[in-house]
Enzyme design. Structure first.
Site, PDB file in Angstrom:
ATOM      1  N   CYS A 133      40.491  36.206  42.254  1.00 47.55           N
ATOM      2  CA  CYS A 133      40.392  34.946  41.516  1.00 47.55           C
ATOM      3  C   CYS A 133      38.951  34.804  41.053  1.00 47.55           C
ATOM      4  CB  CYS A 133      40.849  33.779  42.383  1.00 47.55           C
ATOM      5  SG  CYS A 133      39.892  33.564  43.888  1.00 47.55           S
ATOM      6  N   LYS A 134      38.378  33.638  41.150  1.00 53.50           N
ATOM      7  CA  LYS A 134      36.983  33.474  40.756  1.00 53.50           C
ATOM      8  C   LYS A 134      36.037  33.779  41.913  1.00 53.50           C
ATOM      9  CE  LYS A 134      33.651  30.275  38.757  1.00 53.50           C
ATOM     10  NZ  LYS A 134      33.412  28.917  38.257  1.00 53.50           N
TER      11      LYS A 134
END
Length: 175
Positions: A133-134
């Protein structure tokens, strides 16, 4: 000679009177018999409020780069960020997008419903799925959801997009 004695008795009276009567009495309470803990609790490895050890394979930047240079059909890289994030930053080439925040049930629905919602086939349970994800929080959640839904070969790129971008990893634009 009476002065020191008077001072002493005044101090004693003051100290006794400042404590409540209950506090000055010594009470002996019956001792409760505490049973010995079960053997699994007595072991040094039992931590009742900790998470179970992470059973997911952890991937690093070099591992993901190696996968990109030598792709395998048995391993699928899954970006769990929202589509708007992908449009703003791009994605790791060859990854698919399953946004875990807006579609957390993606791994629990039927394969047909998944394809209708997402527009592509759901990864098979025999494949290894590697999430990112981030920053690694949503990918850990997605990995846990995939495990609960029956995937056994689950991995996490814990450095995720921030690590990929910082190290100059290749980006693919998303439209």
């Amino acid at each position: 000679m009476n002065t020191p004695r008077l001072a002493t008795s005044t101090i004693l009276r003051a100290s006794r009177s400042s404590l409540p009567k209950v506090a000055r009495q010594l009470r002996v309470l019956p001792s409760a018999r505490i049973p010995a803990p079960p053997s699994f609790i007595a072991s040094s490895h039992f931590r009742p409020y900790s998470h179970a050890p992470n059973a997911n394979k952890i991937y690093f930047f070099e591992d993901v780069q190696a996968h990109l240079s030598n792709p395998s059909t048995d391993r699928i890289l899954i970006d769990t960020r929202e589509p708007s994030e992908l449009q703003a930053t791009g994605t790791i080439p060859g990854s698919i997008n399953i946004p875990i925040t807006s579609k957390p049930d993606s791994f629990f629905i039927s394969a047909e419903e998944f394809e209708d919602r997402m527009g592509f086939e759901r990864p098979g349970k025999e494949k290894e799925v590697v999430f990112y994800c981030k920053a690694g929080v949503r990918s850990a959640t997605a990995a846990e959801l995939a495990r609960q839904a029956g995937w056994e070969r689950v991995g996490e790129y814990s450095g995720s997009w921030l690590d990929w971008e910082k190290r100059g990893g290749e980006k693919e634009a998303v439209r």
